[in-house]
Design an enzyme around this catalytic site. Structure first.
Site, PDB file in Angstrom:
ATOM      1  N   ARG A 145       8.165   4.267  -4.491  1.00 25.39           N
ATOM      2  CA  ARG A 145       8.137   3.294  -3.589  1.00 25.39           C
ATOM      3  C   ARG A 145       7.242   2.464  -3.647  1.00 25.39           C
ATOM      4  NH1 ARG A 145       7.817   5.229   2.715  1.00 25.39           N
ATOM      5  NH2 ARG A 145       5.618   5.621   1.923  1.00 25.39           N
ATOM      6  N   GLU A 183      12.971   2.552  13.792  1.00 22.66           N
ATOM      7  CA  GLU A 183      12.118   3.690  13.391  1.00 22.66           C
ATOM      8  C   GLU A 183      10.834   3.514  14.116  1.00 22.66           C
ATOM      9  OE1 GLU A 183      11.076   2.758   9.451  1.00 22.66           O
ATOM     10  OE2 GLU A 183      10.632   0.513   9.723  1.00 22.66           O
ATOM     11  N   ARG A 236      -7.611 -20.681  -1.032  1.00 20.78           N
ATOM     12  CA  ARG A 236      -6.454 -20.400   0.184  1.00 20.78           C
ATOM     13  C   ARG A 236      -5.450 -21.130   0.043  1.00 20.78           C
ATOM     14  NH1 ARG A 236      -4.611 -21.374   5.097  1.00 20.78           N
ATOM     15  NH2 ARG A 236      -3.805 -19.424   6.358  1.00 20.78           N
ATOM     16  N   TYR A 296       0.815  -1.113   0.120  1.00 21.14           N
ATOM     17  CA  TYR A 296      -0.053  -0.009   0.030  1.00 21.14           C
ATOM     18  C   TYR A 296       0.988   1.225  -0.184  1.00 21.14           C
ATOM     19  CZ  TYR A 296       0.948   1.023   4.866  1.00 21.14           C
ATOM     20  OH  TYR A 296       1.540   1.535   6.131  1.00 21.14           O
ATOM     21  N   LYS A 343       6.460  -1.986   1.737  1.00 22.61           N
ATOM     22  CA  LYS A 343       5.393  -1.424   2.488  1.00 22.61           C
ATOM     23  C   LYS A 343       4.169  -2.297   2.157  1.00 22.61           C
ATOM     24  CE  LYS A 343       3.209   3.316   2.955  1.00 22.61           C
ATOM     25  NZ  LYS A 343       3.753   3.537   4.564  1.00 22.61           N
TER      26      LYS A 343
END
Length: 287
Positions: A52, A179, A100, A33, A147
């Protein structure tokens, strides 16, 4: 009229948007995302965010669902349709839908969704007064440079920090600060250098971090990319954190240690001003 979102290749009212039960983003967190701030109806540092975004998808071997130029068109259309002046545009791409299984077929069609969120980004209490950050062991997987939508560690850490009376949380691993749970951590030691960790698999390459570092270079400020310990952070003269939705936010307490008497420091204030000037929004602030 309610919010309009982008889902299943069309703009639809949010109440009509649907994602399949077997989407791998839902079942496995198999998704990336990105979030871009919007101020005055204009996206901030969007080129960095999209670069990114593309990198995250490449690292996950998920193809871009469409060219980046088309994604920009969708972002702008969402901003226009929702009359968004201040807030954010959220993008997410999952690997797609399949029954799945941990292993997946190579020909899955990615699922792409996008929406806007209206929220105040300017002149917030945190930007004016600074925040207190808790300290927690880093609970996340090893590839934090991607991310992904797997944010449960951050969710749990932020919730625990709030319950303990803190505004946010910084993570520590092997004695060094990695971070913030949703931000890049910076400290300013007494030599007035601006210190933050170098990009690696251990941290997310922050877009606001990168934009601020460019501004520091233009202003002749020294940025040192290296690891730093919790003890060094707590003995710093100043500290701050950066993110797309909070820009440059002073950190005035790390754990139980006050920095600068609990007030944002002068260099942090300058960095806030540099970033807001570059974004064209300083006039709306009362810093």
């Amino acid at each position: 009229m309610g919010r309009v979102v982008y889902c299943a290749n069309e703009f639809v009212p949010e109440e009509k948007a649907r994602i399949g039960l077997f989407d791998r983003g839902f079942l496995f967190g198999d998704a990336a995302y990105e979030v871009t701030a919007v101020l005055g109806g204009r996206m901030i540092d969007n080129d960095l965010h999209l670069a990114r975004f593309a990198r995250s998808l490449t690292e996950l071997s998920i193809p871009l669902p469409m060219p980046l130029d088309r994604i920009v068109e969708i972002q702008r259309e969402l901003i226009a349709r929702n009359n968004l002046m201040e807030g954010a545009v959220y993008l997410q791409v999952s690997r797609g839908e399949a029954d799945r299984e941990f292993l997946y077929a190579a020909d899955l069609t990615p699922t792409f969704v996008a929406f806007t969120q209206a929220k105040a980004l300017r002149d917030t209490k945190a930007q004016r007064n600074g925040v207190a950050v808790d300290i927690a062991p880093d609970p996340r997987w090893a590839r934090r440079d991607i991310k992904t939508a797997m944010l449960l560690g951050q969710v749990m850490a932020k919730r625990e920090a709030r319950a303990r009376g803190f505004d946010d949380v910084w993570f520590v691993e092997n004695g060094t600060v990695t971070e913030g749970a949703s931000s890049t951590a910076f400290i300013i030691p007494d030599d007035r250098r601006i210190v933050t960790r170098a990009n690696s698999h251990a941290t997310l390459p922050g877009c606001t971090r990168r934009a601020l570092m460019r501004l520091c270079e233009a202003q002749g400020l020294v940025v040192e990319e290296r690891s730093f310990s919790l003890a060094e952070a707590q003995s710093a003269v100043e500290a701050f954190q950066t993110s797309a939705s909070s820009f440059v936010t002073p950190v005035v307490r790390i754990g139980e240690t006050l920095l600068g008497g609990g007030e944002p420091g002068p260099l942090t204030r300058k960095l806030q001003a540099y970033y807001l000037d570059a974004a064209g929004i300083r006039e709306a602030m009362t810093l």
